[in-house]
Motif scaffolding. Structure first.
Motif, PDB file in Angstrom:
ATOM      1  N   GLY A 241      31.260  36.539  38.202  1.00  0.00           N
ATOM      2  CA  GLY A 241      32.567  37.314  36.959  1.00  0.00           C
ATOM      3  C   GLY A 241      33.790  38.211  38.399  1.00  0.00           C
ATOM      4  N   ILE A 242      34.854  37.761  37.553  1.00  0.00           N
ATOM      5  CA  ILE A 242      35.988  38.145  38.490  1.00  0.00           C
ATOM      6  C   ILE A 242      36.767  39.574  37.535  1.00  0.00           C
ATOM      7  CG2 ILE A 242      36.297  36.697  40.080  1.00  0.00           C
ATOM      8  CD1 ILE A 242      38.660  35.580  38.386  1.00  0.00           C
ATOM      9  N   GLU A 243      36.585  40.285  36.275  1.00  0.00           N
ATOM     10  CA  GLU A 243      36.784  41.082  36.216  1.00  0.00           C
ATOM     11  C   GLU A 243      35.909  41.683  34.563  1.00  0.00           C
ATOM     12  OE1 GLU A 243      37.851  40.565  32.437  1.00  0.00           O
ATOM     13  OE2 GLU A 243      39.129  38.336  32.214  1.00  0.00           O
ATOM     14  N   GLU A 244      36.129  42.978  34.025  1.00  0.00           N
ATOM     15  CA  GLU A 244      34.601  43.544  33.413  1.00  0.00           C
ATOM     16  C   GLU A 244      35.012  42.399  31.961  1.00  0.00           C
ATOM     17  OE1 GLU A 244      31.975  45.583  32.661  1.00  0.00           O
ATOM     18  OE2 GLU A 244      33.121  45.655  34.211  1.00  0.00           O
ATOM     19  N   TRP A 245      36.049  41.916  31.332  1.00  0.00           N
ATOM     20  CA  TRP A 245      35.510  41.346  30.606  1.00  0.00           C
ATOM     21  C   TRP A 245      35.245  40.161  30.575  1.00  0.00           C
ATOM     22  CZ3 TRP A 245      39.998  44.128  31.186  1.00  0.00           C
ATOM     23  CH2 TRP A 245      39.842  45.945  30.637  1.00  0.00           C
TER      24      TRP A 245
ATOM     25  N   SER B 225      41.290  50.941  36.353  1.00  0.00           N
ATOM     26  CA  SER B 225      40.433  51.475  36.278  1.00  0.00           C
ATOM     27  C   SER B 225      38.252  51.148  35.898  1.00  0.00           C
ATOM     28  CB  SER B 225      39.833  52.590  36.729  1.00  0.00           C
ATOM     29  OG  SER B 225      40.001  53.550  35.714  1.00  0.00           O
ATOM     30  N   SER B 226      39.207  50.375  34.050  1.00  0.00           N
ATOM     31  CA  SER B 226      38.524  49.405  33.592  1.00  0.00           C
ATOM     32  C   SER B 226      38.373  48.105  33.393  1.00  0.00           C
ATOM     33  CB  SER B 226      39.249  49.872  31.628  1.00  0.00           C
ATOM     34  OG  SER B 226      40.476  49.301  31.674  1.00  0.00           O
ATOM     35  N   CYS B 227      39.338  47.523  33.804  1.00  0.00           N
ATOM     36  CA  CYS B 227      39.081  45.623  34.015  1.00  0.00           C
ATOM     37  C   CYS B 227      38.317  45.033  35.495  1.00  0.00           C
ATOM     38  CB  CYS B 227      40.795  45.639  34.377  1.00  0.00           C
ATOM     39  SG  CYS B 227      40.287  43.977  34.491  1.00  0.00           S
ATOM     40  N   LEU B 228      39.048  46.609  36.947  1.00  0.00           N
ATOM     41  CA  LEU B 228      38.029  46.182  37.949  1.00  0.00           C
ATOM     42  C   LEU B 228      37.692  47.705  38.449  1.00  0.00           C
ATOM     43  CD1 LEU B 228      40.933  44.090  39.025  1.00  0.00           C
ATOM     44  CD2 LEU B 228      39.062  43.255  38.789  1.00  0.00           C
TER      45      LEU B 228
ATOM     46  N   ILE C 116      32.868  41.349  40.616  1.00  0.00           N
ATOM     47  CA  ILE C 116      33.378  41.734  40.648  1.00  0.00           C
ATOM     48  C   ILE C 116      33.072  43.203  40.972  1.00  0.00           C
ATOM     49  CG2 ILE C 116      35.367  41.798  39.749  1.00  0.00           C
ATOM     50  CD1 ILE C 116      37.307  41.340  42.155  1.00  0.00           C
ATOM     51  N   ASN C 117      32.887  43.331  39.818  1.00  0.00           N
ATOM     52  CA  ASN C 117      32.549  45.219  39.309  1.00  0.00           C
ATOM     53  C   ASN C 117      30.927  45.601  39.830  1.00  0.00           C
ATOM     54  OD1 ASN C 117      34.816  45.693  38.694  1.00  0.00           O
ATOM     55  ND2 ASN C 117      34.627  45.238  36.350  1.00  0.00           N
ATOM     56  N   ASP C 118      30.034  44.798  40.159  1.00  0.00           N
ATOM     57  CA  ASP C 118      28.545  45.022  40.533  1.00  0.00           C
ATOM     58  C   ASP C 118      28.903  45.514  42.059  1.00  0.00           C
ATOM     59  OD1 ASP C 118      27.877  43.921  38.218  1.00  0.00           O
ATOM     60  OD2 ASP C 118      27.064  42.174  39.300  1.00  0.00           O
ATOM     61  N   ALA C 119      27.792  46.533  42.594  1.00  0.00           N
ATOM     62  CA  ALA C 119      27.567  46.913  43.712  1.00  0.00           C
ATOM     63  C   ALA C 119      27.713  47.033  44.338  1.00  0.00           C
ATOM     64  CB  ALA C 119      26.464  48.518  43.199  1.00  0.00           C
TER      65      ALA C 119
END
Length: 414
Positions: free
Chosen positions: A344-348, A195-198, A385-388
């Motif tokens: 982007g496709i993951e948090e990093w 849940s931190s990466c995605l 990908i992690n945006d609303a």
């Protein structure tokens, strides 16, 4: 209600051990259905399913198997019969949980029997090679449990009795306690990588629940994706939201952290409506103890913990992965919509973070768009990908599918 346990093993060479295991199950109030999978010798204690029945289920005879003169081939055919009988006996309601006992031969057969059973049926393998790298991940049923048969290669002894008695308690206790999946409400299958990466599941879960769906989120670290694919193939999901495809890129990159060769195919083969996004497709995860493949040796490596380490793909590799992913998805029988988040496709994979690679991401998205356009529905999103905004697009697609009758509407909780 008394629970019945299917006990599988070679009742010629391991009769004492199997008889002890059966005795411990019965002493705790359980019933037993014993299946003999031996070939050369005769069962030394009474069994319910004979070796001749097992061979016949594979279209063979014991005499014919002996005539092969090849122990491995003969036992592989017995495995086919044992798995077929295991599947049939469970469908007939003859048992509630499975336990098998063996060395390498018995474990090989037991793996097939465990895979023949649905998710949620207790399945245990007491094995001299439990936890061994000899057992390939794609041979394991997603919820199989292994117990090391310590000191159990030949004959009963205090260590062996300890292992077998624990195994008896484990399988019977599981059969008594298990709450089988009910599927009272439409179930959405979702993938993620922690849940931190995605992070999209944190936003999607409450919204999907509010719409009347149950949501099962699978951790894409190998076994999670395997379970996800099998349930998707069996048609258990009303809709699939496969937004973490790292197991697929891991397999393409030579990592052991994969869900097998069928990743990204289950929903497509069953015709289940699916939404897909390339979450975490930019990094290769390797087992912490796995030797680094030669082509990755000169790249920076991040050791996440003692179990997992990661390296990045090059832009050329990412473009090839996009095409490979597109080929899997293009064969889907049901509605398929691919979201490509250009931010982007993951948090990093954000500006200033370690995995941010705008060139690599742009090349991946361009290659995926070219390979998918005209073959499946496709949306390129100007967001991470992690945006609303990503979650909003997913929910809008789901609502449209529900309105069109493609996905069943949710149901209020009972």
């Amino acid at each position: 209600m008394t629970k019945t346990i299917l006990v599988i093993g070679t009742f010629d060479t391991k009769a004492d051990e199997l008889d002890y295991l059966i005795g411990r199950i019965k002493a705790q109030g359980g019933a037993v259905l014993a299946m003999d999978v031996s070939i050369l010798g005769e069962a030394k204690v009474p069994v319910d399913v004979t070796k001749h029945e097992v061979a016949a289920a594979a279209g063979e005879t014991i005499a014919g198997l002996i005539a092969l003169g090849e122990e491995g081939e003969a036992f592989e055919r017995m495995s086919t019969g044992a798995a077929a009988l295991t599947r049939r006996l469970h469908a007939e309601g003859r048992f509630d949980g499975m336990i098998a006992l063996g060395g390498t031969m018995g474990t090989d057969l037991a793996l097939d029997c465990a895979q023949a059973l649905p998710l949620g049926v207790p399945k245990y393998i007491v094995s001299t090679v439990a936890g061994s790298p000899l057992i390939a991940p794609d041979r394991m049923a997603a919820d199989v449990q292994f117990i090391l048969w310590a000191g159990g290669l030949y004959g009963l002894n205090p260590l062996c009795r300890s292992s077998l008695s624990q195994a008896a308690g484990a399988v019977l206790g599981a059969a008594q306690a298990v709450e089988p999946p009910a599927f009272d409400r439409p179930l959405i299958g979702m993938t993620s990588l922690g849940s931190s990466c995605l992070k999209y599941m944190k936003r999607l879960h409450p919204e999907l629940t509010r719409r009347g769906y149950d949501i099962a989120v699978f951790h894409t670290t190998g076994m999670g994706g395997m379970a996800f694919e099998r349930l998707a193939l069996a048609g258990h999901f009303a809709c699939v939201m496969d937004f973490s495809v790292q197991e697929f890129v891991n397999a393409e990159g030579g990592s052991l952290v994969s869900a097998g060769a069928d990743r990204l195919t289950g929903a497509g083969r069953s015709g289940t409506p699916q939404m897909v996004a390339p979450g975490a497709a930019d990094i290769l995860d390797l087992a912490g103890w796995q030797e680094m493949p030669d082509r990755f040796r000169d790249r920076p490596c991040h050791v996440h913990n003692r179990l997992i380490k990661s390296v990045a793909f090059t832009p050329d590799e990412r473009r090839a992965l996009a095409v490979a992913m597109a080929e899997r998805l293009a064969g889907a029988k049901g509605p398929t919509h691919v979201f490509l988040p250009a931010g982007g496709i993951e948090e990093w994979d954000r500006p200033g973070e370690a995995a941010h690679d705008p060139e690599g991401l742009a090349g991946f998205i361009a290659a995926a768009e070219a390979a998918l356009r005209g073959r499946v529905d496709l949306t390129v999103l100007d967001c991470h990908i992690n945006d609303a905004a990503f979650c909003d697009a997913v929910l809008a697609r789901l609502d449209a599918w529900v309105a069109a009758g493609i996905v069943p509407p949710g149901k209020a909780a009972a």
